[in-house]
Write a protein that holds these residues in place. Structure first.
Motif, PDB file in Angstrom:
ATOM      1  N   THR A  17       0.829  -1.199   0.000  1.00 41.85           N
ATOM      2  CA  THR A  17       0.000   0.000   0.000  1.00 41.85           C
ATOM      3  C   THR A  17       0.867   1.254   0.000  1.00 41.85           C
ATOM      4  O   THR A  17       0.622   2.186  -0.769  1.00 41.85           O
ATOM      5  CB  THR A  17      -0.940   0.005   1.225  1.00 41.85           C
ATOM      6  OG1 THR A  17      -1.755  -1.162   1.172  1.00 41.85           O
ATOM      7  CG2 THR A  17      -1.817   1.233   1.247  1.00 41.85           C
ATOM      8  N   ALA A  18       1.893   1.269   0.842  1.00 45.83           N
ATOM      9  CA  ALA A  18       2.793   2.425   0.908  1.00 45.83           C
ATOM     10  C   ALA A  18       3.505   2.620  -0.427  1.00 45.83           C
ATOM     11  O   ALA A  18       3.626   3.743  -0.918  1.00 45.83           O
ATOM     12  CB  ALA A  18       3.800   2.244   2.036  1.00 45.83           C
ATOM     13  N   GLN A  19       3.982   1.529  -1.013  1.00 46.71           N
ATOM     14  CA  GLN A  19       4.675   1.610  -2.304  1.00 46.71           C
ATOM     15  C   GLN A  19       3.763   2.177  -3.381  1.00 46.71           C
ATOM     16  O   GLN A  19       4.168   3.038  -4.166  1.00 46.71           O
ATOM     17  CB  GLN A  19       5.145   0.217  -2.747  1.00 46.71           C
ATOM     18  CG  GLN A  19       6.563  -0.116  -2.383  1.00 46.71           C
ATOM     19  CD  GLN A  19       6.940  -1.445  -3.014  1.00 46.71           C
ATOM     20  OE1 GLN A  19       6.474  -2.491  -2.601  1.00 46.71           O
ATOM     21  NE2 GLN A  19       7.788  -1.385  -4.020  1.00 46.71           N
ATOM     22  N   MET A  20       2.539   1.703  -3.401  1.00 54.42           N
ATOM     23  CA  MET A  20       1.624   2.133  -4.454  1.00 54.42           C
ATOM     24  C   MET A  20       1.175   3.581  -4.244  1.00 54.42           C
ATOM     25  O   MET A  20       0.869   4.275  -5.208  1.00 54.42           O
ATOM     26  CB  MET A  20       0.429   1.185  -4.539  1.00 54.42           C
ATOM     27  CG  MET A  20       0.845  -0.190  -5.050  1.00 54.42           C
ATOM     28  SD  MET A  20      -0.523  -1.313  -5.311  1.00 54.42           S
ATOM     29  CE  MET A  20      -1.055  -0.779  -6.946  1.00 54.42           C
ATOM     30  N   ASN A  21       1.169   4.039  -3.004  1.00 51.57           N
ATOM     31  CA  ASN A  21       0.757   5.416  -2.708  1.00 51.57           C
ATOM     32  C   ASN A  21       1.890   6.419  -2.836  1.00 51.57           C
ATOM     33  O   ASN A  21       1.649   7.578  -3.141  1.00 51.57           O
ATOM     34  CB  ASN A  21       0.174   5.509  -1.296  1.00 51.57           C
ATOM     35  CG  ASN A  21      -1.207   4.912  -1.213  1.00 51.57           C
ATOM     36  OD1 ASN A  21      -1.953   4.894  -2.171  1.00 51.57           O
ATOM     37  ND2 ASN A  21      -1.549   4.407  -0.037  1.00 51.57           N
TER      38      ASN A  21
END
Length: 66
Positions: A17-21
């Motif tokens: 999630t952090a990577q995609m955000n």
């Protein structure tokens, strides 16, 4: 490879999630991460369903002993 647990699956989902955000990803990278996330979610749902079933069985056993 380390055995997957519910905790490690959730941790990896948070990382994804952090990577995609937070980063500029290519479409291919996004698809790869999304695919991994779907598999982790399915794994987590199964783990939770198994745990719920165990708790229900234990609860029935305790009620029968009373």
């Amino acid at each position: 490879m380390k055995q997957q647990t519910l905790e490690t699956a959730i941790q990896r989902l948070e990382e994804i999630t952090a990577q995609m955000n937070d980063s500029e990803l290519t479409v291919d990278q996004s698809i790869t991460l999304y695919t991994e996330a779907v598999k982790l979610i399915e794994f987590s749902e199964k783990k939770l369903a198994d745990a719920k079933l165990k708790v229900e069985k234990l609860s029935v056993g305790v009620q029968n002993e009373e």
